[in-house]
Design a protein around this motif. Structure first.
Motif, PDB file in Angstrom:
ATOM      1  N   CYS A 141      26.175   1.467  10.960  1.00 21.30           N
ATOM      2  CA  CYS A 141      25.327   1.927  11.992  1.00 21.30           C
ATOM      3  C   CYS A 141      24.273   3.002  11.565  1.00 21.30           C
ATOM      4  O   CYS A 141      24.607   3.311  10.290  1.00 21.30           O
ATOM      5  CB  CYS A 141      26.510   2.883  12.997  1.00 21.30           C
ATOM      6  SG  CYS A 141      27.696   1.830  13.697  1.00 21.30           S
ATOM      7  N   PRO A 142      23.268   3.034  12.033  1.00 26.33           N
ATOM      8  CA  PRO A 142      22.118   4.003  11.936  1.00 26.33           C
ATOM      9  C   PRO A 142      22.733   5.361  11.528  1.00 26.33           C
ATOM     10  O   PRO A 142      23.445   5.801  12.392  1.00 26.33           O
ATOM     11  CB  PRO A 142      21.208   3.586  12.885  1.00 26.33           C
ATOM     12  CG  PRO A 142      21.684   2.308  13.655  1.00 26.33           C
ATOM     13  CD  PRO A 142      22.886   2.456  13.647  1.00 26.33           C
ATOM     14  N   THR A 143      21.808   5.826  10.498  1.00 23.97           N
ATOM     15  CA  THR A 143      22.535   7.374  10.437  1.00 23.97           C
ATOM     16  C   THR A 143      21.871   8.236  11.534  1.00 23.97           C
ATOM     17  O   THR A 143      20.620   7.997  12.005  1.00 23.97           O
ATOM     18  CB  THR A 143      21.936   7.897   9.235  1.00 23.97           C
ATOM     19  OG1 THR A 143      20.510   7.578   8.971  1.00 23.97           O
ATOM     20  CG2 THR A 143      22.557   6.798   8.029  1.00 23.97           C
ATOM     21  N   GLY A 144      22.173   9.512  11.827  1.00 24.41           N
ATOM     22  CA  GLY A 144      21.619  10.131  12.509  1.00 24.41           C
ATOM     23  C   GLY A 144      20.191  10.808  12.383  1.00 24.41           C
ATOM     24  O   GLY A 144      19.433  10.831  13.030  1.00 24.41           O
ATOM     25  N   ARG A 145      20.148  10.759  10.836  1.00 25.96           N
ATOM     26  CA  ARG A 145      18.648  11.031  10.417  1.00 25.96           C
ATOM     27  C   ARG A 145      17.755   9.990  10.843  1.00 25.96           C
ATOM     28  O   ARG A 145      16.558  10.521  11.274  1.00 25.96           O
ATOM     29  CB  ARG A 145      18.622  11.323   8.810  1.00 25.96           C
ATOM     30  CG  ARG A 145      17.456  12.036   8.394  1.00 25.96           C
ATOM     31  CD  ARG A 145      17.112  12.026   6.930  1.00 25.96           C
ATOM     32  NE  ARG A 145      16.091  12.557   6.427  1.00 25.96           N
ATOM     33  CZ  ARG A 145      15.750  12.792   5.208  1.00 25.96           C
ATOM     34  NH1 ARG A 145      16.687  12.248   4.290  1.00 25.96           N
ATOM     35  NH2 ARG A 145      14.553  13.259   4.925  1.00 25.96           N
ATOM     36  N   LEU A 149      14.193  10.349  13.257  1.00 27.29           N
ATOM     37  CA  LEU A 149      12.862  10.265  12.781  1.00 27.29           C
ATOM     38  C   LEU A 149      12.124   9.033  13.664  1.00 27.29           C
ATOM     39  O   LEU A 149      11.135   8.860  13.531  1.00 27.29           O
ATOM     40  CB  LEU A 149      13.073   9.781  11.256  1.00 27.29           C
ATOM     41  CG  LEU A 149      13.403  11.156  10.288  1.00 27.29           C
ATOM     42  CD1 LEU A 149      13.770  10.451   8.915  1.00 27.29           C
ATOM     43  CD2 LEU A 149      12.076  12.253  10.271  1.00 27.29           C
ATOM     44  N   LEU A 150      13.338   8.161  14.054  1.00 23.24           N
ATOM     45  CA  LEU A 150      12.520   6.822  14.710  1.00 23.24           C
ATOM     46  C   LEU A 150      11.558   7.196  15.662  1.00 23.24           C
ATOM     47  O   LEU A 150      10.161   6.657  15.735  1.00 23.24           O
ATOM     48  CB  LEU A 150      13.365   6.121  15.197  1.00 23.24           C
ATOM     49  CG  LEU A 150      13.183   4.545  15.539  1.00 23.24           C
ATOM     50  CD1 LEU A 150      12.661   3.883  14.423  1.00 23.24           C
ATOM     51  CD2 LEU A 150      14.393   4.000  16.138  1.00 23.24           C
ATOM     52  N   PRO A 151      11.522   8.024  16.701  1.00 24.27           N
ATOM     53  CA  PRO A 151      10.403   8.264  17.876  1.00 24.27           C
ATOM     54  C   PRO A 151       9.019   8.830  17.200  1.00 24.27           C
ATOM     55  O   PRO A 151       8.092   8.068  17.317  1.00 24.27           O
ATOM     56  CB  PRO A 151      11.086   9.340  18.878  1.00 24.27           C
ATOM     57  CG  PRO A 151      12.687   9.221  18.374  1.00 24.27           C
ATOM     58  CD  PRO A 151      12.624   9.134  17.059  1.00 24.27           C
ATOM     59  N   GLU A 152       9.269   9.609  16.106  1.00 19.92           N
ATOM     60  CA  GLU A 152       7.851   9.977  15.482  1.00 19.92           C
ATOM     61  C   GLU A 152       7.482   9.030  14.542  1.00 19.92           C
ATOM     62  O   GLU A 152       6.183   9.027  14.355  1.00 19.92           O
ATOM     63  CB  GLU A 152       7.971  11.464  14.783  1.00 19.92           C
ATOM     64  CG  GLU A 152       8.950  11.401  13.528  1.00 19.92           C
ATOM     65  CD  GLU A 152       9.123  12.542  12.925  1.00 19.92           C
ATOM     66  OE1 GLU A 152       8.520  12.808  11.882  1.00 19.92           O
ATOM     67  OE2 GLU A 152      10.141  13.602  13.477  1.00 19.92           O
ATOM     68  N   LEU A 153       8.150   8.224  14.110  1.00 24.05           N
ATOM     69  CA  LEU A 153       7.664   7.184  13.066  1.00 24.05           C
ATOM     70  C   LEU A 153       7.004   6.076  13.810  1.00 24.05           C
ATOM     71  O   LEU A 153       6.153   5.346  13.436  1.00 24.05           O
ATOM     72  CB  LEU A 153       8.797   6.492  12.433  1.00 24.05           C
ATOM     73  CG  LEU A 153       8.794   5.364  11.541  1.00 24.05           C
ATOM     74  CD1 LEU A 153       7.655   5.985  10.283  1.00 24.05           C
ATOM     75  CD2 LEU A 153       9.934   4.684  10.881  1.00 24.05           C
ATOM     76  N   VAL A 190      19.068  10.407  -3.512  1.00 27.13           N
ATOM     77  CA  VAL A 190      18.243   9.312  -3.422  1.00 27.13           C
ATOM     78  C   VAL A 190      18.773   8.412  -2.563  1.00 27.13           C
ATOM     79  O   VAL A 190      18.649   7.545  -1.515  1.00 27.13           O
ATOM     80  CB  VAL A 190      18.242   8.716  -4.634  1.00 27.13           C
ATOM     81  CG1 VAL A 190      17.394   7.230  -4.578  1.00 27.13           C
ATOM     82  CG2 VAL A 190      17.387   9.580  -5.832  1.00 27.13           C
ATOM     83  N   VAL A 191      20.350   8.262  -2.597  1.00 28.93           N
ATOM     84  CA  VAL A 191      21.212   7.287  -1.772  1.00 28.93           C
ATOM     85  C   VAL A 191      20.843   7.617  -0.151  1.00 28.93           C
ATOM     86  O   VAL A 191      20.737   6.742   0.410  1.00 28.93           O
ATOM     87  CB  VAL A 191      22.736   7.474  -2.185  1.00 28.93           C
ATOM     88  CG1 VAL A 191      23.326   6.758  -0.977  1.00 28.93           C
ATOM     89  CG2 VAL A 191      22.709   6.759  -3.597  1.00 28.93           C
ATOM     90  N   GLU A 192      20.937   8.867  -0.096  1.00 30.35           N
ATOM     91  CA  GLU A 192      21.039   9.203   1.390  1.00 30.35           C
ATOM     92  C   GLU A 192      19.693   9.055   1.860  1.00 30.35           C
ATOM     93  O   GLU A 192      19.461   8.308   3.206  1.00 30.35           O
ATOM     94  CB  GLU A 192      21.077  10.796   1.446  1.00 30.35           C
ATOM     95  CG  GLU A 192      21.102  11.428   2.818  1.00 30.35           C
ATOM     96  CD  GLU A 192      19.667  11.547   3.642  1.00 30.35           C
ATOM     97  OE1 GLU A 192      19.762  11.809   4.793  1.00 30.35           O
ATOM     98  OE2 GLU A 192      18.876  11.777   2.837  1.00 30.35           O
ATOM     99  N   ALA A 193      18.613   9.211   1.229  1.00 32.26           N
ATOM    100  CA  ALA A 193      17.033   8.916   1.531  1.00 32.26           C
ATOM    101  C   ALA A 193      16.843   7.215   1.493  1.00 32.26           C
ATOM    102  O   ALA A 193      16.060   6.881   2.815  1.00 32.26           O
ATOM    103  CB  ALA A 193      16.068   9.309   0.483  1.00 32.26           C
ATOM    104  N   ALA A 197      15.757   5.099   4.888  1.00 29.00           N
ATOM    105  CA  ALA A 197      14.495   4.270   4.867  1.00 29.00           C
ATOM    106  C   ALA A 197      15.028   2.810   5.245  1.00 29.00           C
ATOM    107  O   ALA A 197      14.405   2.207   6.012  1.00 29.00           O
ATOM    108  CB  ALA A 197      14.168   4.335   3.455  1.00 29.00           C
ATOM    109  N   VAL A 198      16.120   2.396   4.801  1.00 31.66           N
ATOM    110  CA  VAL A 198      16.659   1.036   5.132  1.00 31.66           C
ATOM    111  C   VAL A 198      16.863   0.975   6.790  1.00 31.66           C
ATOM    112  O   VAL A 198      16.440  -0.053   7.621  1.00 31.66           O
ATOM    113  CB  VAL A 198      17.972   0.466   4.424  1.00 31.66           C
ATOM    114  CG1 VAL A 198      18.508  -0.678   5.079  1.00 31.66           C
ATOM    115  CG2 VAL A 198      17.532   0.440   2.855  1.00 31.66           C
TER     116      VAL A 198
END
Length: 427
Positions: A141-145, A149-153, A190-193, A197-198
């Motif tokens: 499932c998509p992460t909370g982060r 971020l999705l709306p501003e992206l 890096v894994v979290e980032a 990103a994915v």
């Protein structure tokens, strides 16, 4: 030794009593003077018995316990949260978040090894079909982060996530690893980032295809050159900052599974992915290439899997590598740290195209355009079903959790890290 009763409520009390006794004995042996190797070996006995007791308890009660931890699979706690719930539900079963935080950063040699208890726990979760499948779905499932971020992206062509950035152009979402200090080596951060990103590429409608590539480096030796990945961050591993949950399990169950299988849950979506291998794909970088739909490699690039030098299991490479290069070459890569150049005959099995550096951008664009064909996603699903059914991956990861958690604290791994660190300090 007391026998378990078969009742979850009674057995969690029995387990607590047994584990308390094992912990007291372990603490005594730890503080008692060790006169010889036999004394030191005896000190590991209580830890091993404790792991065996946890295995026995979980073999009896995993399904019922998992239902309790997830409210009948109606909630979706990720690895850290699930472990914390387990620590609350069954005393001493796994370390608490506070205990893990206190242990982090002590140096791998000096950590207390309680992540092995997490390996036992998550091995049992993944072994049980219904809990294991639920956990795999949860981790996809998509992460909370990412959702935050999705709306501003939506109105931006680029988002900076620190060691990783995402760029949208020409119908593709480009994930660029830019962990400059460590030549794109991976660690917990890096894994979290990368997972964030994915998620963003998969969720954003502007991207029909994902691309993973290393950014140009500022390191003096590779100034201006792109580097795909130098594998696990050995400095952080030496310092005790590579975690079982935040790196080793999250990496496989999180962003790599999302690239390979797509997102799960209400936002379920999958897209084809391209890997662009510049300069080298070492260790985890070589593992990554095994799940992509299309790999473009620089003619000067090479692949290695120095797992035995490091003392760890190379992720899911043991599951996937033989399908591409055959079992003999897979063993040469894993057991003998064989280096395969992209331009070599065996390199053809690891990349779809091998092109000069100057042609990499054009090859990526051409492949991305081809993979936008509407039939690609359906066909990648069918290929995946034939190559690696999800239950095959689940049972592999169950054993991986158990064995990798032990490898983290093995004497040979610690010795390898010490040699590497001493060697670097002398150069």
């Amino acid at each position: 030794m007391l026998d378990f009763s078969g009742s979850l409520d009674k057995d969690r009390e029995i387990l607590n009593v047994l584990l308390r006794a094992e912990a007291e004995e372990a603490n005594f042996l730890k503080t008692a003077p060790a006169h010889d190797a036999a004394d030191r070996n005896r000190a590991t006995g209580p830890r091993e018995r404790g792991l065996w007791l946890r295995e026995s308890f979980l073999r009896l009660h995993m399904s019922k316990l998992y239902d309790e931890l997830t409210c009948g699979c109606t909630e979706f706690p990720r690895l850290d949260e699930l472990a914390e719930r387990a620590a609350t539900a069954v005393s001493r079963l796994v370390p608490t978040a506070a205990e893990l935080a206190a242990d982090r950063g002590r140096g791998q040699r000096h950590k207390d090894g309680r992540e092995q208890e997490l390996g036992v726990f998550f091995g049992a979760v993944l072994d049980a079909p219904a809990p294991g499948r639920h956990l795999l779905d949860t981790m996809r499932c998509p992460t909370g982060r990412a959702l935050d971020l999705l709306p501003e992206l939506r109105g931006a062509e680029r988002v900076d996530l620190g060691p990783v950035c995402v760029e949208f152009r020409d119908g593709a979402g480009h994930v660029l690893i830019c962990h400059q200090q460590f030549l794109n080596a991976e660690d917990d951060g890096v894994v979290e980032a990368l997972e964030t990103a994915v998620d963003l590429v998969l969720l954003d409608d502007r991207a029909a295809v994902g691309v993973l590539r290393g950014a140009p480096m500022t390191h003096p030796r590779y100034q201006g050159r792109r580097v795909f990945s130098s594998g696990i961050n050995l400095t952080h591993l030496y310092e005790g900052r590579i975690s079982l949950l935040g790196f080793l399990l999250r990496r496989e169950l999180g962003y790599i599974s999302k690239i390979y299988r797509g997102l799960a849950g209400p936002q379920a979506v999958e897209k084809p992915w391209i890997a662009a291998v510049d300069t080298f794909a070492i260790g985890g970088g070589a593992q990554l290439t095994l799940v992509f739909d299309h790999v473009v490699a620089d003619t000067d690039a090479y692949y290695t899997l120095p797992a035995l030098q490091e003392g760890i299991i190379p992720g899911a490479a043991n599951l996937r590598l033989g399908r591409l290069v055959g079992p003999r070459v897979a063993r040469q890569l894993i057991f003998a740290d064989r280096r395969i150049r992209a331009a070599d005959p065996d390199g053809a099995a690891l990349a779809d195209e091998v092109v000069p550096t100057r042609d990499m951008d054009r090859a990526i664009e051409t492949a991305a355009a081809r993979l936008t064909n509407p039939a690609v996603v359906a066909n990648r699903r069918m290929l995946r079903l034939a190559e690696e059914p999800e239950d095959t991956f689940r049972t592999y990861m169950a054993e991986y959790a158990r064995h990798q958690s032990r490898r983290l604290y093995s004497t040979d791994l610690i010795a390898n890290l010490e040699r590497t660190w001493i060697g670097r300090s002398r150069t």
